[in-house]
Write a protein that holds these residues in place. Structure first.
Motif, PDB file in Angstrom:
ATOM      1  N   ASP A 255       0.884  -1.157   0.000  1.00  0.00           N
ATOM      2  CA  ASP A 255       0.000   0.000   0.000  1.00  0.00           C
ATOM      3  C   ASP A 255       0.928   1.216   0.000  1.00  0.00           C
ATOM      4  OD1 ASP A 255       0.453   0.890   2.794  1.00  0.00           O
ATOM      5  OD2 ASP A 255      -0.641  -0.920   3.341  1.00  0.00           O
ATOM      6  N   PRO A 256       0.398   2.453  -0.096  1.00  0.00           N
ATOM      7  CA  PRO A 256       1.309   3.598  -0.319  1.00  0.00           C
ATOM      8  C   PRO A 256       2.413   3.746   0.737  1.00  0.00           C
ATOM      9  CG  PRO A 256      -0.959   4.251  -0.707  1.00  0.00           C
ATOM     10  CD  PRO A 256      -1.018   2.850  -0.167  1.00  0.00           C
ATOM     11  N   ARG A 257       2.203   3.144   1.907  1.00  0.00           N
ATOM     12  CA  ARG A 257       3.227   3.286   2.956  1.00  0.00           C
ATOM     13  C   ARG A 257       3.863   1.952   3.351  1.00  0.00           C
ATOM     14  NH1 ARG A 257       2.745   8.445   6.678  1.00  0.00           N
ATOM     15  NH2 ARG A 257       1.776   9.805   5.149  1.00  0.00           N
ATOM     16  N   ARG A 258       3.726   0.954   2.511  1.00  0.00           N
ATOM     17  CA  ARG A 258       4.287  -0.348   2.903  1.00  0.00           C
ATOM     18  C   ARG A 258       4.940  -1.039   1.712  1.00  0.00           C
ATOM     19  NH1 ARG A 258       0.874  -5.250   4.918  1.00  0.00           N
ATOM     20  NH2 ARG A 258       2.577  -6.697   5.370  1.00  0.00           N
ATOM     21  N   LEU A 259       6.193  -1.428   1.911  1.00  0.00           N
ATOM     22  CA  LEU A 259       6.944  -2.117   0.864  1.00  0.00           C
ATOM     23  C   LEU A 259       7.247  -3.548   1.291  1.00  0.00           C
ATOM     24  CD1 LEU A 259       9.568   0.685   0.136  1.00  0.00           C
ATOM     25  CD2 LEU A 259       7.833  -0.124  -1.494  1.00  0.00           C
ATOM     26  N   ILE A 260       7.086  -4.499   0.367  1.00  0.00           N
ATOM     27  CA  ILE A 260       7.501  -5.880   0.616  1.00  0.00           C
ATOM     28  C   ILE A 260       8.695  -6.134  -0.317  1.00  0.00           C
ATOM     29  CG2 ILE A 260       6.819  -8.310   0.612  1.00  0.00           C
ATOM     30  CD1 ILE A 260       5.103  -6.680   2.537  1.00  0.00           C
ATOM     31  N   ILE A 261       9.845  -6.313   0.292  1.00  0.00           N
ATOM     32  CA  ILE A 261      11.076  -6.424  -0.498  1.00  0.00           C
ATOM     33  C   ILE A 261      11.655  -7.827  -0.346  1.00  0.00           C
ATOM     34  CG2 ILE A 261      13.417  -5.506  -0.781  1.00  0.00           C
ATOM     35  CD1 ILE A 261      12.326  -2.928   0.586  1.00  0.00           C
ATOM     36  N   THR A 262      11.870  -8.510  -1.453  1.00  0.00           N
ATOM     37  CA  THR A 262      12.456  -9.852  -1.411  1.00  0.00           C
ATOM     38  C   THR A 262      13.892  -9.786  -1.925  1.00  0.00           C
ATOM     39  OG1 THR A 262      10.267 -10.739  -1.872  1.00  0.00           O
ATOM     40  CG2 THR A 262      12.121 -12.248  -2.142  1.00  0.00           C
ATOM     41  N   PHE A 263      14.805 -10.342  -1.132  1.00  0.00           N
ATOM     42  CA  PHE A 263      16.200 -10.364  -1.582  1.00  0.00           C
ATOM     43  C   PHE A 263      16.803 -11.735  -1.310  1.00  0.00           C
ATOM     44  CE2 PHE A 263      18.336 -10.179   2.526  1.00  0.00           C
ATOM     45  CZ  PHE A 263      17.374  -9.617   3.355  1.00  0.00           C
ATOM     46  N   ASP A 264      17.883 -12.027  -1.999  1.00  0.00           N
ATOM     47  CA  ASP A 264      18.591 -13.297  -1.807  1.00  0.00           C
ATOM     48  C   ASP A 264      19.659 -13.082  -0.739  1.00  0.00           C
ATOM     49  OD1 ASP A 264      20.193 -15.564  -1.942  1.00  0.00           O
ATOM     50  OD2 ASP A 264      19.837 -15.813  -4.108  1.00  0.00           O
ATOM     51  N   LYS A 265      19.513 -13.789   0.378  1.00  0.00           N
ATOM     52  CA  LYS A 265      20.423 -13.519   1.500  1.00  0.00           C
ATOM     53  C   LYS A 265      21.852 -13.972   1.210  1.00  0.00           C
ATOM     54  CE  LYS A 265      18.915 -17.627   3.997  1.00  0.00           C
ATOM     55  NZ  LYS A 265      17.879 -18.091   4.912  1.00  0.00           N
ATOM     56  N   ARG A 266      22.023 -14.733   0.118  1.00  0.00           N
ATOM     57  CA  ARG A 266      23.386 -15.157  -0.222  1.00  0.00           C
ATOM     58  C   ARG A 266      24.146 -14.061  -0.953  1.00  0.00           C
ATOM     59  NH1 ARG A 266      20.612 -20.463  -2.635  1.00  0.00           N
ATOM     60  NH2 ARG A 266      19.516 -18.720  -3.586  1.00  0.00           N
ATOM     61  N   THR A 267      23.421 -13.046  -1.480  1.00  0.00           N
ATOM     62  CA  THR A 267      24.100 -12.001  -2.255  1.00  0.00           C
ATOM     63  C   THR A 267      24.008 -10.611  -1.632  1.00  0.00           C
ATOM     64  OG1 THR A 267      22.122 -11.693  -3.612  1.00  0.00           O
ATOM     65  CG2 THR A 267      23.784 -13.214  -4.458  1.00  0.00           C
ATOM     66  N   THR A 268      23.056 -10.422  -0.700  1.00  0.00           N
ATOM     67  CA  THR A 268      22.982  -9.117  -0.037  1.00  0.00           C
ATOM     68  C   THR A 268      22.421  -9.327   1.363  1.00  0.00           C
ATOM     69  OG1 THR A 268      22.203  -6.828  -0.247  1.00  0.00           O
ATOM     70  CG2 THR A 268      20.680  -8.544  -0.955  1.00  0.00           C
ATOM     71  N   ASN A 269      22.217  -8.260   2.109  1.00  0.00           N
ATOM     72  CA  ASN A 269      21.641  -8.424   3.441  1.00  0.00           C
ATOM     73  C   ASN A 269      20.690  -7.269   3.755  1.00  0.00           C
ATOM     74  OD1 ASN A 269      23.101  -6.181   4.725  1.00  0.00           O
ATOM     75  ND2 ASN A 269      24.906  -7.471   4.317  1.00  0.00           N
ATOM     76  N   ALA A 270      19.960  -7.411   4.859  1.00  0.00           N
ATOM     77  CA  ALA A 270      18.914  -6.438   5.184  1.00  0.00           C
ATOM     78  C   ALA A 270      19.492  -5.034   5.353  1.00  0.00           C
ATOM     79  CB  ALA A 270      18.181  -6.885   6.442  1.00  0.00           C
ATOM     80  N   GLY A 271      20.679  -4.952   5.974  1.00  0.00           N
ATOM     81  CA  GLY A 271      21.306  -3.638   6.191  1.00  0.00           C
ATOM     82  C   GLY A 271      21.537  -2.922   4.872  1.00  0.00           C
ATOM     83  N   ALA A 272      22.073  -3.648   3.911  1.00  0.00           N
ATOM     84  CA  ALA A 272      22.368  -3.045   2.604  1.00  0.00           C
ATOM     85  C   ALA A 272      21.082  -2.628   1.896  1.00  0.00           C
ATOM     86  CB  ALA A 272      23.153  -4.036   1.741  1.00  0.00           C
ATOM     87  N   VAL A 273      20.031  -3.445   2.044  1.00  0.00           N
ATOM     88  CA  VAL A 273      18.755  -3.112   1.395  1.00  0.00           C
ATOM     89  C   VAL A 273      18.179  -1.834   1.998  1.00  0.00           C
ATOM     90  CG1 VAL A 273      16.370  -3.871   1.005  1.00  0.00           C
ATOM     91  CG2 VAL A 273      18.245  -5.520   0.817  1.00  0.00           C
ATOM     92  N   LEU A 274      18.246  -1.726   3.338  1.00  0.00           N
ATOM     93  CA  LEU A 274      17.704  -0.537   4.009  1.00  0.00           C
ATOM     94  C   LEU A 274      18.535   0.707   3.663  1.00  0.00           C
ATOM     95  CD1 LEU A 274      16.739  -2.118   7.445  1.00  0.00           C
ATOM     96  CD2 LEU A 274      15.224  -1.487   5.567  1.00  0.00           C
ATOM     97  N   ALA A 275      19.836   0.525   3.556  1.00  0.00           N
ATOM     98  CA  ALA A 275      20.698   1.649   3.155  1.00  0.00           C
ATOM     99  C   ALA A 275      20.309   2.115   1.749  1.00  0.00           C
ATOM    100  CB  ALA A 275      22.163   1.224   3.193  1.00  0.00           C
ATOM    101  N   GLY A 276      19.995   1.156   0.882  1.00  0.00           N
ATOM    102  CA  GLY A 276      19.567   1.481  -0.484  1.00  0.00           C
ATOM    103  C   GLY A 276      18.270   2.291  -0.479  1.00  0.00           C
ATOM    104  N   LEU A 277      17.373   1.922   0.440  1.00  0.00           N
ATOM    105  CA  LEU A 277      16.099   2.649   0.553  1.00  0.00           C
ATOM    106  C   LEU A 277      16.347   4.092   0.997  1.00  0.00           C
ATOM    107  CD1 LEU A 277      13.424   0.386   2.306  1.00  0.00           C
ATOM    108  CD2 LEU A 277      13.374   1.294  -0.018  1.00  0.00           C
ATOM    109  N   SER A 278      17.211   4.250   2.004  1.00  0.00           N
ATOM    110  CA  SER A 278      17.549   5.595   2.491  1.00  0.00           C
ATOM    111  C   SER A 278      18.147   6.426   1.376  1.00  0.00           C
ATOM    112  CB  SER A 278      18.551   5.514   3.645  1.00  0.00           C
ATOM    113  OG  SER A 278      17.895   5.030   4.770  1.00  0.00           O
TER     114      SER A 278
END
Ligand code: ADP
Length: 309
Positions: A255-278
């Motif tokens: 919805d306009p304020r909610r993102l569902i993000i799928t990533f492969d944990k073998r190639t990246t991690n949650a910290g990097a994904v959140l940094a990308g969002l910022s």
């Protein structure tokens, strides 16, 4: 005898119009399992079940039920399987008691061996035994169909989308009964599009897509086949479109304020994904993460492949 409960070999079905619904299915359903047969709409699940039920003629290949080939030993094959159909079909003017008696008669179960009241009790319909079936609720009709599939005491019970249209409480009751049957030794096969249900109930799962088996494994192993992790992110302002995150497999604006993000944990991690969002200028209010579930595995295996003929 180690013959599986059901063995499909090169099972093929081409309908009269030319539609190839099954393209050579090879599948073994072990005795004693609760087996989930999953797939998107049009995958070929009903066609497979209807062949086992003797309602659809296969084009090629073979099917064995409890060791009996459906062509060579059709009576034994039929006696070995009970099928709960998707549609709520039965004669509305018979009572549940009469419905089961009639079905037992069709299967040649002698009067002394009939378990009509026992079955009605098991599916909690004993107080409805003598009312017209048309007065039953959807959930009660579904349970009557389960009882009807069991009159001849088959070692294999197939449930085709058993909880479609059944409310939560009755769904639980149905599953409790299915678990009981399984504990007593009945092999259970079910198709469902409620993936959570399949994940919690089934010990093995096969996924079919466009008439082909694309996965067949123990449920726990199937869940381990993906390295996917999912981030559920609440953002501080309405978004018109999901931001592009190149390291991720998918970014969905739930919805306009909610993102569902799928990533492969073998190639990246949650910290990097959140940094990308910022870096993309998105303010984060809340985050939760989870391992991929059956739905993620299912989507990975069944999406993106174009429908063949
Ligand atoms: P599922 O149960 O997985 O939704 P089905 O077995 O019902 O899939 O259908 C598989 C494919 O066969 C679909 O493309 C469907 O349109 C087609 N199909 C099913 N029944 C018939 C039929 N009686 N005649 C022609 N095509 C059919």
């Amino acid at each position: 005898m180690s013959e599986p409960a059901i063995r499909l070999t090169g099972l093929t079905k081409t309908y009269a119009g030319g539609k190839q619904a099954l393209k050579g299915i090879d599948l073994e359903i072990p005795r004693g399992s609760i087996f989930g047969l999953l797939g998107p709409n049009g995958a070929g699940k009903s066609t497979t079940i209807n062949i086992l039920a003797g309602l659809v003629n296969k084009t090629a290949g073979s099917a064995r039920i409890w060791g009996f080939d459906i062509d060579e030993h059709p009576r034994n094959a039929k006696a070995s399987i009970g099928i709960v159909p998707q549609e709520l079909v039965f004669d509305a003017f018979f009572t549940p008691f009469e419905t089961l008696e009639l079905q037992a008669g069709l299967f040649g179960v002698p009067k002394a061996k009939r378990r009509t009241m026992e079955l009605l009790k098991a599916v909690r319909l004993e107080d409805k035994a003598h009312v017209y079936s048309r007065t039953l609720s959807g959930g009660m009709k579904r349970r009557l169909l389960v009882a009807k599939a069991l009159v001849h005491n088959p070692p294999v019970l197939v449930l085709d989308e058993p909880t479609a249209g059944v409310d939560i409480e009755l769904r639980q009751l149905l599953w409790d009964y299915v678990r009981d049957l399984h504990a007593q030794g009945t092999t259970i096969v079910l198709t469902t599009h409620y993936l959570e249900e399949a994940e919690s109930l089934c010990d093995r799962i096969a996924i079919i897509n466009h008439g082909e088996v694309v996965a067949n494994d123990e449920t726990s192993k199937l869940l381990g086949t993906t390295g996917d992790k999912v981030l559920d992110v609440v953002v501080d302002a309405d978004l018109a479109a999901p931001p592009a995150l190149v390291t991720c497999k998918s970014v969905e604006l739930k919805d306009p304020r909610r993102l569902i993000i799928t990533f492969d944990k073998r190639t990246t991690n949650a910290g990097a994904v959140l940094a990308g969002l910022s870096a993309a200028g998105v303010g984060i209010i809340d985050v939760s993460t989870r391992e991929a579930d059956l739905e993620d595995v299912f989507l990975e295996l069944t999406s993106g492949k174009s429908a063949a003929a």
